[in-house]
Design an enzyme around this catalytic site. Structure first.
Site, mmCIF file in Angstrom:
data_model
loop_
_atom_site.group_PDB
_atom_site.id
_atom_site.type_symbol
_atom_site.label_atom_id
_atom_site.label_comp_id
_atom_site.label_asym_id
_atom_site.label_seq_id
_atom_site.Cartn_x
_atom_site.Cartn_y
_atom_site.Cartn_z
ATOM 1 N N HIS A 70 30.136 45.614 51.152
ATOM 2 C CA HIS A 70 31.452 45.320 51.733
ATOM 3 C C HIS A 70 31.533 46.037 53.074
ATOM 4 O O HIS A 70 31.555 47.272 53.117
ATOM 5 C CB HIS A 70 32.566 45.822 50.818
ATOM 6 C CG HIS A 70 32.585 45.160 49.474
ATOM 7 N ND1 HIS A 70 33.342 44.045 49.206
ATOM 8 C CD2 HIS A 70 31.913 45.434 48.316
ATOM 9 C CE1 HIS A 70 33.155 43.668 47.943
ATOM 10 N NE2 HIS A 70 32.284 44.502 47.379
ATOM 11 N N ARG A 72 33.983 45.302 55.359
ATOM 12 C CA ARG A 72 35.418 45.399 55.675
ATOM 13 C C ARG A 72 35.861 44.755 56.979
ATOM 14 O O ARG A 72 36.993 44.954 57.406
ATOM 15 C CB ARG A 72 35.867 46.869 55.680
ATOM 16 C CG ARG A 72 35.563 47.647 54.415
ATOM 17 C CD ARG A 72 36.211 47.069 53.195
ATOM 18 N NE ARG A 72 36.022 47.926 52.020
ATOM 19 C CZ ARG A 72 36.040 47.472 50.774
ATOM 20 N NH1 ARG A 72 36.222 46.178 50.537
ATOM 21 N NH2 ARG A 72 35.869 48.289 49.753
ATOM 22 N N ASP A 160 34.248 37.825 44.845
ATOM 23 C CA ASP A 160 34.072 39.232 44.464
ATOM 24 C C ASP A 160 35.344 40.059 44.672
ATOM 25 O O ASP A 160 36.008 39.974 45.699
ATOM 26 C CB ASP A 160 32.914 39.871 45.244
ATOM 27 C CG ASP A 160 32.610 41.267 44.713
ATOM 28 O OD1 ASP A 160 32.707 41.463 43.490
ATOM 29 O OD2 ASP A 160 32.322 42.164 45.525
ATOM 30 N N HIS A 243 27.015 42.928 39.500
ATOM 31 C CA HIS A 243 27.228 44.263 38.912
ATOM 32 C C HIS A 243 27.546 44.269 37.419
ATOM 33 O O HIS A 243 28.646 44.651 37.019
ATOM 34 C CB HIS A 243 28.297 45.035 39.684
ATOM 35 C CG HIS A 243 29.560 44.252 40.022
ATOM 36 N ND1 HIS A 243 30.230 43.478 39.113
ATOM 37 C CD2 HIS A 243 30.241 44.151 41.180
ATOM 38 C CE1 HIS A 243 31.289 42.937 39.708
ATOM 39 N NE2 HIS A 243 31.309 43.329 40.963
ATOM 40 N N ASP A 316 26.681 47.628 45.991
ATOM 41 C CA ASP A 316 28.126 47.338 45.949
ATOM 42 C C ASP A 316 28.866 48.376 46.806
ATOM 43 O O ASP A 316 29.902 48.902 46.409
ATOM 44 C CB ASP A 316 28.673 47.296 44.513
ATOM 45 C CG ASP A 316 30.065 46.652 44.459
ATOM 46 O OD1 ASP A 316 30.574 46.216 45.504
ATOM 47 O OD2 ASP A 316 30.643 46.607 43.358
ATOM 48 N N HIS A 320 36.104 53.098 51.605
ATOM 49 C CA HIS A 320 37.568 53.208 51.646
ATOM 50 C C HIS A 320 37.966 54.447 52.433
ATOM 51 O O HIS A 320 37.221 55.433 52.481
ATOM 52 C CB HIS A 320 38.155 53.321 50.234
ATOM 53 C CG HIS A 320 38.139 52.036 49.478
ATOM 54 N ND1 HIS A 320 38.904 50.954 49.847
ATOM 55 C CD2 HIS A 320 37.431 51.650 48.387
ATOM 56 C CE1 HIS A 320 38.669 49.959 49.003
ATOM 57 N NE2 HIS A 320 37.772 50.344 48.114
ATOM 58 N N PHE A 334 39.614 50.683 44.148
ATOM 59 C CA PHE A 334 38.316 50.759 43.474
ATOM 60 C C PHE A 334 37.201 50.820 44.516
ATOM 61 O O PHE A 334 37.267 50.161 45.545
ATOM 62 C CB PHE A 334 38.082 49.499 42.637
ATOM 63 C CG PHE A 334 38.986 49.330 41.455
ATOM 64 C CD1 PHE A 334 38.737 50.011 40.274
ATOM 65 C CD2 PHE A 334 40.078 48.459 41.507
ATOM 66 C CE1 PHE A 334 39.554 49.835 39.157
ATOM 67 C CE2 PHE A 334 40.903 48.277 40.400
ATOM 68 C CZ PHE A 334 40.644 48.964 39.218
ATOM 69 N N GLY A 335 36.132 51.581 44.238
ATOM 70 C CA GLY A 335 34.941 51.463 45.082
ATOM 71 C C GLY A 335 34.266 52.770 45.436
ATOM 72 O O GLY A 335 34.902 53.817 45.528
HETATM 73 ZN ZN LIG Z 1 32.882 43.062 42.304
HETATM 74 ZN ZN LIG Z 2 31.709 44.177 45.374
#
Ligand SMILES: [Zn+2]
Ligand SMILES: [Zn+2]
Length: 435
Positions: A70, A72, A160, A243, A316, A320, A334-335
């Site tokens: 990601h 962003r 996703d 995942h 993944d 953030h 999340f992340g």
């Molecule tokens: Zn995901």
């Molecule tokens: Zn993801």
């Protein structure tokens, strides 16, 4: 750009061609020209046109490929941009990455796809690919412009962050994507079972007083999707479970693969290294979706890797802002941002305990991911574009989030002692990263 690059004396590992031996790799004009012992360059060249890299005691592998990141951009450039993410990627040995479409706005038409490609080319670090959304705004209702995105070069489709809840929408997406020979990837999450959960449901969610996400949220959707894949006529359909995190999912994948269904799956470092117990201090750096599970799930995932049921290792990478991760556990996003330490984490999770050897690891980080997204990469075959990662397998170091090129620091591995370091990353014959 150097015309010639000669990488000498490394342990060349190219699983796609069954190569694991000490030899040299010659790159000419951005392509792999020769892989063999004691390559001597016969043609006269001036010194500045040829670069020689001594790779003694190093691994010379096809460039690593992370099919789940990601970055962003567009929308949340303060967390990550394609430029910062790409810099992080090459520092981590990744010569290709696949961006997820859950940006703001969502990547859902050909203009959006072209935007990501253009930003990737401008960054001039790693190859930047993108998956388009399955549905408009990823809300699971109306299919996005899948055909036009495929034509523009999208290497897959996924919502996703969300699972596609409506089975008829998912069935149509599978049929449509098959027309373009593009993989459909699913973030398996049945919202009915997931509810507003923020961690795995079980003993720890109970004592912490946090709403849980039942493993069934993942398994129910994976099971449903497998039934949909079974209904499809054989042909170009390809389904990829993103995942996977539970022992139950492993068993579903095992059964599907025994039937030779066109199904692949991936696993992250956090689901191989961390458990739900990590959430006990309410540290939001452990808040991730799917959530960290129990130790039996971790063991099942490792066994799945050993059994050849897992097709790709992915980060993944989910950057953030610190201010967001400092919110209480219920409210924080999340992340985990882990792109830059992904290789060393997989070494810790899989090579150190003897689950995989290096050729096995390289296969799951280059050869097989390339096949999932259908790109002609992931090998050191003669004539292929020269994407090469040179790794020092024995270099011990400590993960330091303050040294990340990524803009974000939401990473629970800060201070971990790990082994395996990227020395050089070569993309299209150009050295784009040097330690
Ligand atoms: Zn995901
Ligand atoms: Zn993801």
């Amino acid at each position: 750009m150097v015309d010639e690059l000669l990488i000498k004396n490394g342990r060349v590992i190219d699983p796609a061609n069954g190569i694991d031996k000490k030899c040299d790799v010659l790159i000419v004009d951005g392509k792999i020209a020769e892989v063999g012992e004691k390559i001597q360059d016969s043609r006269p060249k001036t010194q500045d046109q040829r670069t020689v890299i001594d790779a003694t005691d190093k691994l010379v592998a096809p460039g690593l490929i992370d099919i789940h990141v990601h970055f962003r951009e567009p929308g949340d450039e303060e967390e990550e941009t394609i430029a910062s993410g790409s810099a992080a990627a090459v520092a981590a040995g990744f010569t290709s990455v696949v961006c997820m479409p859950n940006t703001n706005p969502t990547i859902e038409n050909e203009t959006d796809v072209e935007y990501i490609h253009r930003k990737g080319r401008k960054a001039r670090k790693t190859h930047v690919y993108v998956m388009g959304a399955i549905t408009k705004q990823r809300n699971g209702v109306e299919l996005a412009e899948m055909g036009l995105m495929a034509e523009a070069g999208a290497v897959g489709f996924t919502d996703d962050g969300n699972g596609v809840q409506d089975q008829s929408v998912m069935l149509r997406a599978l049929k449509y994507a098959a027309m373009f020979d593009v993989v459909v990837a699913q973030h398996c999450q049945d919202d009915g079972f997931a509810g507003d959960g923020v961690m795995n449901s079980g003993y720890y969610s109970t004592i912490l007083g946090l709403p849980g996400i039942d493993p069934l949220a993942e398994e129910a959707m994976l099971w449903r999707d497998i039934q949909l894949v079974k209904k499809m006529p054989p042909g170009r359909i390809r389904y990829h479970a993103q995942h996977i995190s539970t022992a139950g999912s492993v068993e579903l994948i095992r059964a599907a693969k025994e039937k030779s269904l066109p199904i692949t799956c991936e696993v992250t470092p956090h689901h191989l290294l961390l458990t739900e117990e990590c959430c006990a201090e309410y540290d939001t750096n452990y808040k991730v979706n799917p959530p960290l599970r129990g130790s039996k799930d971790v063991e099942a995932l490792k066994q799945a890797v050993a059994d050849g049921l897992i097709d790709a290792l992915v980060s993944d990478h989910a950057p953030h802002l610190q201010s967001e991760k400092e919110l209480e556990f219920l409210a924080a996003p999340f992340g985990i941002a882990s792109l830059e330490c992904a290789l060393a984490l997989f070494v810790k999770a899989l090579i150190e305990p003897g689950v995989l050897d290096w050729p096995g690891l390289i296969s799951l980080m280059a050869e097989k991911p390339a096949r999932i997204i259908g790109v002609d990469k992931g090998t050191l075959g003669v004539g292929k574009q020269a994407d090469v990662t040179i790794i020092d397998p024995d270099a011990e170091h400590e993960i330091d989030v303050n040294k990340f090129r990524s803009k974000s620091r939401n990473c629970p591995y800060h201070g971990w002692k790990v082994k395996g370091k990227v020395e050089k990353t070569i993309v299209g014959g150009e050295i784009r990263f040097e330690a």
